[in-house]
Scaffold this active site. Structure first.
Site, PDB file in Angstrom:
ATOM      1  N   THR A   1     105.697 -11.635  12.095  1.00 48.26           N
ATOM      2  CA  THR A   1     104.466 -12.246  11.583  1.00 48.26           C
ATOM      3  C   THR A   1     103.265 -11.884  12.456  1.00 48.26           C
ATOM      4  O   THR A   1     103.423 -11.579  13.648  1.00 48.26           O
ATOM      5  CB  THR A   1     104.618 -13.792  11.558  1.00 48.26           C
ATOM      6  OG1 THR A   1     103.344 -14.390  11.392  1.00 48.26           O
ATOM      7  CG2 THR A   1     105.220 -14.332  12.840  1.00 48.26           C
ATOM      8  N   ASP A   2     102.072 -11.973  11.880  1.00 48.67           N
ATOM      9  CA  ASP A   2     100.849 -11.756  12.665  1.00 48.67           C
ATOM     10  C   ASP A   2     100.676 -12.828  13.745  1.00 48.67           C
ATOM     11  O   ASP A   2      99.952 -12.629  14.720  1.00 48.67           O
ATOM     12  CB  ASP A   2      99.611 -11.724  11.748  1.00 48.67           C
ATOM     13  CG  ASP A   2      99.376 -13.018  10.970  1.00 48.67           C
ATOM     14  OD1 ASP A   2     100.299 -13.865  10.899  1.00 48.67           O
ATOM     15  OD2 ASP A   2      98.267 -13.187  10.430  1.00 48.67           O
ATOM     16  N   GLU A   3     101.362 -13.961  13.556  1.00 51.83           N
ATOM     17  CA  GLU A   3     101.136 -15.082  14.486  1.00 51.83           C
ATOM     18  C   GLU A   3     101.667 -14.798  15.891  1.00 51.83           C
ATOM     19  O   GLU A   3     101.339 -15.502  16.835  1.00 51.83           O
ATOM     20  CB  GLU A   3     101.737 -16.375  13.909  1.00 51.83           C
ATOM     21  CG  GLU A   3     101.141 -16.667  12.541  1.00 51.83           C
ATOM     22  CD  GLU A   3     101.394 -18.065  12.007  1.00 51.83           C
ATOM     23  OE1 GLU A   3     101.559 -18.999  12.802  1.00 51.83           O
ATOM     24  OE2 GLU A   3     101.411 -18.210  10.767  1.00 51.83           O
TER      25      GLU A   3
ATOM     26  N   TYR B   1     106.401 -22.233  16.436  1.00 50.88           N
ATOM     27  CA  TYR B   1     106.877 -21.259  15.422  1.00 50.88           C
ATOM     28  C   TYR B   1     106.594 -19.841  15.898  1.00 50.88           C
ATOM     29  O   TYR B   1     107.492 -18.980  15.919  1.00 50.88           O
ATOM     30  CB  TYR B   1     106.177 -21.514  14.079  1.00 50.88           C
ATOM     31  CG  TYR B   1     106.229 -20.331  13.129  1.00 50.88           C
ATOM     32  CD1 TYR B   1     107.442 -19.897  12.586  1.00 50.88           C
ATOM     33  CD2 TYR B   1     105.062 -19.643  12.778  1.00 50.88           C
ATOM     34  CE1 TYR B   1     107.492 -18.804  11.719  1.00 50.88           C
ATOM     35  CE2 TYR B   1     105.109 -18.554  11.907  1.00 50.88           C
ATOM     36  CZ  TYR B   1     106.320 -18.132  11.382  1.00 50.88           C
ATOM     37  OH  TYR B   1     106.368 -17.053  10.530  1.00 50.88           O
TER      38      TYR B   1
ATOM     39  N   LYS C   1     109.137 -16.645  16.875  1.00 48.26           N
ATOM     40  CA  LYS C   1     109.102 -15.335  16.231  1.00 48.26           C
ATOM     41  C   LYS C   1     108.844 -14.228  17.275  1.00 48.26           C
ATOM     42  O   LYS C   1     109.421 -13.144  17.187  1.00 48.26           O
ATOM     43  CB  LYS C   1     108.022 -15.296  15.141  1.00 48.26           C
ATOM     44  CG  LYS C   1     108.278 -16.199  13.942  1.00 48.26           C
ATOM     45  CD  LYS C   1     109.456 -15.794  13.089  1.00 48.26           C
ATOM     46  CE  LYS C   1     109.222 -14.538  12.289  1.00 48.26           C
ATOM     47  NZ  LYS C   1     110.373 -14.266  11.363  1.00 48.26           N
TER      48      LYS C   1
HETATM   49  P1  NAD Z   1     110.590 -19.541   3.582  1.00 44.00           P
HETATM   50  O1  NAD Z   1     110.467 -20.703   4.506  1.00 44.00           O
HETATM   51  O2  NAD Z   1     110.031 -19.631   2.211  1.00 44.00           O
HETATM   52  O3  NAD Z   1     112.136 -19.155   3.406  1.00 44.00           O
HETATM   53  C1  NAD Z   1     113.000 -19.032   4.503  1.00 44.00           C
HETATM   54  C2  NAD Z   1     114.389 -18.740   3.943  1.00 44.00           C
HETATM   55  O4  NAD Z   1     115.295 -18.596   5.041  1.00 44.00           O
HETATM   56  C3  NAD Z   1     114.947 -19.858   3.056  1.00 44.00           C
HETATM   57  O5  NAD Z   1     115.574 -19.317   1.930  1.00 44.00           O
HETATM   58  C4  NAD Z   1     115.964 -20.542   3.966  1.00 44.00           C
HETATM   59  O6  NAD Z   1     117.015 -21.175   3.252  1.00 44.00           O
HETATM   60  C5  NAD Z   1     116.465 -19.367   4.792  1.00 44.00           C
HETATM   61  N1  NAD Z   1     117.018 -19.795   6.075  1.00 44.00           N
HETATM   62  C6  NAD Z   1     116.442 -20.627   6.993  1.00 44.00           C
HETATM   63  N2  NAD Z   1     117.280 -20.800   8.030  1.00 44.00           N
HETATM   64  C7  NAD Z   1     118.385 -20.045   7.787  1.00 44.00           C
HETATM   65  C8  NAD Z   1     119.583 -19.806   8.497  1.00 44.00           C
HETATM   66  N3  NAD Z   1     119.824 -20.396   9.674  1.00 44.00           N
HETATM   67  N4  NAD Z   1     120.498 -18.955   7.970  1.00 44.00           N
HETATM   68  C9  NAD Z   1     120.271 -18.360   6.743  1.00 44.00           C
HETATM   69  N5  NAD Z   1     119.169 -18.575   6.020  1.00 44.00           N
HETATM   70  C10 NAD Z   1     118.223 -19.396   6.533  1.00 44.00           C
HETATM   71  O7  NAD Z   1     109.993 -18.304   4.358  1.00 44.00           O
HETATM   72  P2  NAD Z   1     108.967 -17.172   3.885  1.00 44.00           P
HETATM   73  O8  NAD Z   1     107.607 -17.740   3.850  1.00 44.00           O
HETATM   74  O9  NAD Z   1     109.517 -16.495   2.713  1.00 44.00           O
HETATM   75  O10 NAD Z   1     109.028 -16.194   5.144  1.00 44.00           O
HETATM   76  C11 NAD Z   1     110.025 -15.197   5.221  1.00 44.00           C
HETATM   77  C12 NAD Z   1     109.859 -14.429   6.524  1.00 44.00           C
HETATM   78  O11 NAD Z   1     108.544 -13.854   6.561  1.00 44.00           O
HETATM   79  C13 NAD Z   1     109.982 -15.298   7.762  1.00 44.00           C
HETATM   80  O12 NAD Z   1     110.690 -14.570   8.740  1.00 44.00           O
HETATM   81  C14 NAD Z   1     108.537 -15.531   8.195  1.00 44.00           C
HETATM   82  O13 NAD Z   1     108.450 -15.722   9.591  1.00 44.00           O
HETATM   83  C15 NAD Z   1     107.877 -14.241   7.759  1.00 44.00           C
HETATM   84  N6  NAD Z   1     106.441 -14.342   7.421  1.00 44.00           N
HETATM   85  C16 NAD Z   1     106.034 -15.205   6.445  1.00 44.00           C
HETATM   86  C17 NAD Z   1     104.680 -15.239   6.104  1.00 44.00           C
HETATM   87  C18 NAD Z   1     104.188 -16.151   5.007  1.00 44.00           C
HETATM   88  O14 NAD Z   1     102.968 -16.219   4.785  1.00 44.00           O
HETATM   89  N7  NAD Z   1     105.039 -16.848   4.276  1.00 44.00           N
HETATM   90  C19 NAD Z   1     103.759 -14.427   6.770  1.00 44.00           C
HETATM   91  C20 NAD Z   1     104.221 -13.557   7.773  1.00 44.00           C
HETATM   92  C21 NAD Z   1     105.568 -13.531   8.071  1.00 44.00           C
HETATM   93  P1  TYD Z   2      99.724 -22.492   6.532  1.00 45.03           P
HETATM   94  O1  TYD Z   2      99.805 -22.193   5.070  1.00 45.03           O
HETATM   95  O2  TYD Z   2     100.552 -23.595   7.091  1.00 45.03           O
HETATM   96  O3  TYD Z   2      99.995 -21.117   7.283  1.00 45.03           O
HETATM   97  P2  TYD Z   2      99.790 -20.743   8.867  1.00 45.03           P
HETATM   98  O4  TYD Z   2      99.600 -21.966   9.654  1.00 45.03           O
HETATM   99  O5  TYD Z   2     101.096 -20.081   9.164  1.00 45.03           O
HETATM  100  O6  TYD Z   2      98.614 -19.818   8.893  1.00 45.03           O
HETATM  101  O7  TYD Z   2      98.207 -22.802   6.880  1.00 45.03           O
HETATM  102  C1  TYD Z   2      97.174 -21.878   6.571  1.00 45.03           C
HETATM  103  C2  TYD Z   2      95.892 -22.429   7.123  1.00 45.03           C
HETATM  104  O8  TYD Z   2      95.560 -23.622   6.399  1.00 45.03           O
HETATM  105  C3  TYD Z   2      95.985 -22.852   8.569  1.00 45.03           C
HETATM  106  O9  TYD Z   2      94.740 -22.588   9.201  1.00 45.03           O
HETATM  107  C4  TYD Z   2      96.234 -24.348   8.510  1.00 45.03           C
HETATM  108  C5  TYD Z   2      95.468 -24.765   7.272  1.00 45.03           C
HETATM  109  N1  TYD Z   2      96.021 -25.916   6.526  1.00 45.03           N
HETATM  110  C6  TYD Z   2      95.205 -26.974   6.180  1.00 45.03           C
HETATM  111  O10 TYD Z   2      93.982 -26.988   6.489  1.00 45.03           O
HETATM  112  N2  TYD Z   2      95.737 -28.017   5.472  1.00 45.03           N
HETATM  113  C7  TYD Z   2      97.051 -28.058   5.118  1.00 45.03           C
HETATM  114  O11 TYD Z   2      97.503 -29.055   4.476  1.00 45.03           O
HETATM  115  C8  TYD Z   2      97.892 -26.957   5.477  1.00 45.03           C
HETATM  116  C9  TYD Z   2      99.348 -26.955   5.122  1.00 45.03           C
HETATM  117  C10 TYD Z   2      97.332 -25.900   6.187  1.00 45.03           C
END
Ligand code: NAD
Ligand code: TYD
Length: 341
Positions: free
Chosen positions: A124-126, A149, A153
Site C-alpha cells: 500500500t501507499d501507506e 496498519y 504492511k
Molecule cells: P479487504 O479488507 O476488503 O479484504 C481482505 C480479505 O483478506 C478478506 O477477504 C479477508 O477474509 C481476507 N483475510 C483476512 N485475514 C486473512 C487471513 N488471516 N487468512 C486468509 N485470508 C484473510 O481488503 P482490500 O481492501 O481488498 O485490500 C486487499 C489488499 O490490498 C490488502 O493487502 C491491502 O493492504 C491492500 N490495499 C488496499 C487498498 C484499498 O484501498 N482497499 C489500497 C492499497 C492497498
Molecule cells: P479510509 O477509507 O479508511 O482509508 P485510509 O485511511 O486507508 O486512507 O479513509 C480515507 C480517508 O477518509 C482518510 O483520510 C480518513 C477519512 N475518513 C473519514 O473522514 N470518515 C470516515 O468515516 C472514514 C471511514 C474515513
C-alpha cells in the site's frame, strides 16, 4: 496458468478474481481466504460455478493449510489477504500483526519451499507515511509508516525484500493508493458515505476533511496487477496511483451531488489519532516499464460505484449485519463528539 490468490473474497481480491477469469481463458484460479468480517463469498457468487475457479477456506497463518493448498502446484501467487482498516488497527493492532506480518511470512516460507515462480505482494501507499505538500513518493523513498496498519504492511514489505534477497523468492511488490468501486466493505470512506447518505444519516468526516487521498478505480488496479503477473521484473517494486489527489471533503461533496443529498448531512467529528494528512505517489515507473495508466476517471468511477451500491442493497444488508455493526457502534460512540457542524 495456475494462480493462487489470498484474500480473494475481499474488495480488491474479488474484483481481481473476476477480472482475471474474464480476461484470460486458460487461467485456473484458487482463492484461499479466511472469510473474516471483510471476506464475503457473495462477492464472487457470479463465478462460483466457473470450473476454472476454486475456493479454499483457510488462514494464511495456518502453516499446514497453506502447505496443503500449495501442493496444488501454482506458478504464481497474488497475496491480498490482510487486515486493512486503519481505524480497527488503532483499536487493536494484534490481528494486523498476525495476518499482515506473520501470515505474509508463512506464505514466503511456502513460496520458497514450493519454488513458486512469481510472488505478487499487494502492499500500500501507506507504507511511505504522510507525504509533505508537493512531494510524491517514488519506489526509492524510505518507508515511514504512521498507523499500526501501515506499520504492519511495511513490516511485510521488508520481509518480502529480505526473502527475495536471502532465498531468491521471486517477488514483485505493488504499492497502490486508495481504491474504490463495487464490493468494498462499507467501513471505508466512499462506501460508508454512499450507504449512510442514502439513508440520510450524518456523515462522519474526521477533523477538517482536508486530508488528501488519490482514489483509483479498482478495475484499473486489477489491470495493473494482471500486468505485474505477466511482465513485471522480478525483485521490483511498483507504485500505482490515479495521479489526481483530492481532499476528503471534495470526495464527499461529489457523492452527495450524485445522490442529490444535502451537504447538511456532513458532520465533522473528532480526528483519527495520528491521521496521515496526505498520500501521494509517483507512478511513472509502472507507466514506463509495464505500459500501465488508469483509464477510469474519478467522475465515471464514482458514478459506476454509486450505481452498483444502489442496485445491490441485498449485498449491503448482509455486509451490514453481525460483527461489522458491533464495530460501527463501538467506534462511533467513542467518536460521537461533533467538533463542527
Ligand atoms: P479487504 O479488507 O476488503 O479484504 C481482505 C480479505 O483478506 C478478506 O477477504 C479477508 O477474509 C481476507 N483475510 C483476512 N485475514 C486473512 C487471513 N488471516 N487468512 C486468509 N485470508 C484473510 O481488503 P482490500 O481492501 O481488498 O485490500 C486487499 C489488499 O490490498 C490488502 O493487502 C491491502 O493492504 C491492500 N490495499 C488496499 C487498498 C484499498 O484501498 N482497499 C489500497 C492499497 C492497498
Ligand atoms: P479510509 O477509507 O479508511 O482509508 P485510509 O485511511 O486507508 O486512507 O479513509 C480515507 C480517508 O477518509 C482518510 O483520510 C480518513 C477519512 N475518513 C473519514 O473522514 N470518515 C470516515 O468515516 C472514514 C471511514 C474515513
Amino acid at each position: 496458468m495456475k494462480i493462487l490468490v489470498t484474500g480473494g473474497a475481499g474488495f480488491i481480491g474479488s474484483n481481481f478474481v473476476r477480472y482475471l477469469l474474464r480476461s484470460q481463458k486458460d487461467v485456473e484460479l484458487f482463492n484461499f481466504d479466511k472469510l473474516t468480517y471483510a471476506g464475503n463469498p457473495e462477492n464472487l457468487s457470479d463465478v462460483a460455478d466457473d470450473p476454472r475457479y476454486h475456493f479454499v477456506h483457510g488462514d494464511v497463518n495456518d502453516r499446514r493449510a497453506v502447505d496443503r493448498v500449495f501442493r496444488h502446484g501454482f506458478t504464481s501467487l497474488v497475496h491480498f489477504a490482510a487486515e486493512t482498516h486503519v481505524d480497527r488497527s488503532i483499536e487493536d493492532a494484534s490481528p494486523f500483526l498476525k495476518t499482515n506480518v506473520l501470515g505474509t511470512h508463512c506464505l514466503l516460507d511456502a513460496a520458497r519451499r514450493f519454488r513458486l515462480s512469481r510472488f505478487i505482494h499487494i502492499s500500500t501507499d501507506e507504507v511511505y507515511g504522510n507525504a509533505p505538500a508537493g512531494v510524491s513518493f517514488t519506489e526509492e523513498s524510505p518507508l515511514a509508516p504512521c498507523s499500526p496498519y501501515a506499520a504492519s504492511k511495511a513490516s511485510a514489505d521488508h520481509l518480502v525484500a529480505a526473502y527475495a534477497n536471502t532465498f531468491g523468492v521471486p517477488a514483485v511488490v505493488l504499492r497502490c493508493t486508495n481504491n474504490f468501486g463495487p464490493f468494498q466493505f462499507p467501513e471505508k470512506l466512499i462506501p460508508l458515505i454512499i450507504t449512510d447518505a442514502r439513508q440520510d444519516k450524518p456523515l462522519p468526516i474526521y477533523g477538517d476533511g482536508m486530508q488528501e487521498r488519490d482514489w483509483l478505480f479498482v478495475e484499473d488496479y486489477c489491470h495493473a496487477i494482471a500486468l505485474a503477473l505477466e511482465t513485471a521484473e522480478l525483485g521490483s517494486v511498483y507504485n500505482v496511483s490515479a495521479g489526481a489527489p483530492q481532499r476528503n471533503l471534495s470526495v464527499v461533496r461529489t457523492i452527495l451531488r450524485h445522490l442529490g443529498k444535502p451537504e447538511a448531512l456532513v458532520q465533522f467529528v473528532e480526528d483519527r489519532p495520528g491521521h496521515d494528512r496526505r498520500y501521494a505517489l509517483d507512478s511513472s515507473k509502472i507507466h514506463r516499464e509495464l505500459g500501465w495508466s488508469p483509464k477510469v476517471g474519478f467522475e465515471e468511477g464514482i458514478r459506476r460505484t454509486i450505481e452498483w451500491y444502489q442496485a445491490n442493497s441485498a449485498w449491503l444488508d448482509h455486509a451490514l449485519s453481525g460483527e461489522y455493526r458491533d464495530f460501527y457502534h463501538r467506534h462511533y460512540a467513542r467518536r460521537a463528539k461533533t467538533i463542527r457542524t
